[in-house]
Write an enzyme that holds these catalytic residues in place. Structure first.
Site, PDB file in Angstrom:
ATOM      1  N   GLN A 266       0.691  -1.185  -0.151  1.00  0.00           N
ATOM      2  CA  GLN A 266       0.143  -0.245   0.223  1.00  0.00           C
ATOM      3  C   GLN A 266       0.727   1.539   0.156  1.00  0.00           C
ATOM      4  OE1 GLN A 266      -3.461   0.216  -0.664  1.00  0.00           O
ATOM      5  NE2 GLN A 266      -2.680  -2.118  -0.929  1.00  0.00           N
ATOM      6  N   HIS A 269       2.146   2.986  -3.320  1.00  0.00           N
ATOM      7  CA  HIS A 269       0.724   3.863  -4.315  1.00  0.00           C
ATOM      8  C   HIS A 269       1.081   5.312  -3.853  1.00  0.00           C
ATOM      9  CE1 HIS A 269      -2.697   1.412  -5.371  1.00  0.00           C
ATOM     10  NE2 HIS A 269      -2.130   1.374  -4.179  1.00  0.00           N
ATOM     11  N   GLU A 335      -9.890   1.828   5.204  1.00  0.00           N
ATOM     12  CA  GLU A 335      -9.793   1.114   4.044  1.00  0.00           C
ATOM     13  C   GLU A 335      -9.784  -0.271   3.658  1.00  0.00           C
ATOM     14  OE1 GLU A 335      -9.144   2.570  -0.983  1.00  0.00           O
ATOM     15  OE2 GLU A 335      -7.586   2.964   0.594  1.00  0.00           O
ATOM     16  N   HIS A 336      -8.432  -0.597   3.885  1.00  0.00           N
ATOM     17  CA  HIS A 336      -8.233  -2.527   3.975  1.00  0.00           C
ATOM     18  C   HIS A 336      -8.019  -2.501   5.050  1.00  0.00           C
ATOM     19  CE1 HIS A 336      -6.869  -0.346  -0.161  1.00  0.00           C
ATOM     20  NE2 HIS A 336      -7.803  -1.366  -0.257  1.00  0.00           N
ATOM     21  N   ASP A 369      -7.546  -5.944  -4.541  1.00  0.00           N
ATOM     22  CA  ASP A 369      -6.832  -4.946  -5.607  1.00  0.00           C
ATOM     23  C   ASP A 369      -6.983  -5.152  -6.977  1.00  0.00           C
ATOM     24  OD1 ASP A 369      -6.221  -3.057  -3.842  1.00  0.00           O
ATOM     25  OD2 ASP A 369      -4.087  -3.262  -3.867  1.00  0.00           O
ATOM     26  N   HIS A 428     -53.443  18.482   3.845  1.00  0.00           N
ATOM     27  CA  HIS A 428     -53.485  17.371   3.470  1.00  0.00           C
ATOM     28  C   HIS A 428     -54.726  15.820   3.970  1.00  0.00           C
ATOM     29  CE1 HIS A 428     -49.132  19.031   3.527  1.00  0.00           C
ATOM     30  NE2 HIS A 428     -48.908  17.589   3.114  1.00  0.00           N
TER      31      HIS A 428
END
Length: 442
Positions: A266, A269, A335-336, A369, A428
């Protein structure tokens, strides 16, 4: 290489229980500041369209394509010249993701009320009419993001799909050929060579051959995220995805080489990527540190990885036990999230906050991924405590269709009138009574 945060004990003498969400910091990403930069970009695209896009592409990408729409011949050529192994990988990724997307596709449901069954509420699932999919192409050509965005949109039944990715100076002003090949493989014919905030504005307002869309999905840079925030309301968005992140909850049974490899994967990235190990084992922490030194040295993007691992957003977090570790990773809402522990499935079943959970030694994040069958467009920055990853549901709207006959309306009329009077909205109630005191058509 990675700093350590010691949360053992769970309290501090001065302030009591530790706020785990604050104890594990993230990269500083100031979307509000980026809004000032993207506002004039979006306004330029709104008012000047393709002319502004060409100027912005030249400024930010170093190249301005003659036509922002990628020609069909370029898509076909990219697929024809695609490496066979890459094509096989894409085909398997598509197959697996499509299978899981079709399994989760929600169906219409009908609920019936009334003594005679004269009242129904149908919960219809309707696909979004037109979507714009953004695929990053800057630091790395994220061809897998083509698959992750396109497949759930297709399974949802979206009728009009447009995709865009940054023009590449090395590829004649077109997006990376692998991205184009994936589009061709998936049958996406409307592809644009536009990146950054100007791409989001193009989708929001329409420009040249690109008609405006209803929804934009896909990850991107901070300027892309800022543009999505700015234009939310003009368009729907999936999320404001920030830098990628991984948390690993591990104990003495974990293999340090596996853990280190996953933290590195990771960090590869982006220099802002977060890699966090949460463990009660000092021995594992030491072994992972040793593995990091060895593995980072041997990998291609070592400078980028080392920067990310040594930055404030990455750390080895020491806890008393796995119970405390679970509390930490739930507060962090990664996230992961990987669970590499004894009885990993049982611990994973108790996780509440994570974009995706990877269970055991043989389910690394990199599997998700590409080819797990799950989606890798996931909530970041702690948003997993309230948001989900991209799925078929993101491309569907829920519409209630209400159908009552006269008798069924009569059964509930007194309740409607009473509630309308309670809200001081007598008209109404009158809209119900008028249907019951007169015969239809009179």
């Amino acid at each position: 290489m990675m700093r350590r945060i010691d949360l053992r004990g769970g309290t501090t003498p001065d302030s009591g229980p530790v706020d785990y969400r604050a104890a594990v910091p993230r990269a500083e990403v100031d979307v509000e500041a980026a809004l000032h930069a993207v506002r004039p970009i979006c306004e330029a695209v709104r008012t000047r369209g393709v002319e502004a896009i060409a100027e912005l592409s030249q400024r930010f990408d170093g190249v301005a394509p003659e036509d922002i729409r990628v020609p069909a011949s370029a898509l076909a050529d990219a697929l024809e010249t695609l490496d066979p192994d890459v094509r096989a990988g894409l085909e398997e990724s598509i197959r697996r993701l499509r299978t899981s997307c079709e399994a989760e596709r929600e169906r219409d449901t009908v609920t019936t009320y009334g003594r005679a069954g004269g009242a129904t509420v149908t919960h219809r699932m309707v696909p979004v009419g037109r979507v714009g999919l953004y695929v990053p192409g800057g630091v790395a050509p994220l061809v897998s993001s083509v698959v992750m965005n396109v497949v759930p949109a297709q399974v949802a039944g979206v009728g009009s799909i447009a995709l865009t990715s940054s023009p590449q100076k090395d590829h004649g002003g077109l997006p990376h050929p692998t991205i184009l090949a994936a589009c061709a493989l998936l049958g996406v014919e409307e592809v644009y060579a536009v990146g950054g905030a100007q791409a989001i504005a193009m989708f929001a307002y329409g420009a040249g051959p690109c008609e405006r869309v209803d929804l934009v999905t896909g990850p991107g840079s901070i300027h892309t995220v800022a543009a999505k925030r700015l234009l939310k309301g003009v368009i729907g968005i999936d999320s404001e995805a920030g830098p990628t992140e991984i948390a690993v909850l591990a104990d003495d049974t974990a293999d340090a080489a596996y853990v280190a490899a996953d933290l590195i994967s990771q960090a590869e990235h982006d220099v802002l990527a977060a890699s966090v190990l949460v463990t009660p084992s000092e021995r594992l922490a030491d072994d992972v540190e040793a593995e990091l030194e060895k593995q980072v040295f041997a990998t291609r993007h070592s400078d980028r990885i080392r920067t990310a691992l040594s930055a404030v957003q990455s750390a080895i977090v020491l806890v008393d036990d796995l119970e405390q570790g679970l509390a930490v990773v739930d507060a962090y809402a990664a996230e992961h999230l990987e669970i590499q522990t004894e009885d990993a499935a049982a611990w994973a079943a108790r996780v509440r906050n994570a974009g995706a959970v990877f269970v055991g030694s043989f389910a690394p994040v990199s599997l998700g991924d590409y080819c797990a069958g799950s989606n890798h467009v996931l909530p970041t920055g702690g948003c997993a405590c309230h948001s989900s990853g991209l799925s078929v549901r993101a491309f569907l709207k829920s519409v209630h269709v209400v159908e009552y006959d006269r008798d069924a309306l009569g059964e509930v009329a007194d309740h409607v009138v009473a509630l309308a009077e309670a809200e001081d909205l007598p008209a109404h109630g009158a809209a119900v009574r008028v249907r019951l005191v007169t015969e239809p058509g009179s």
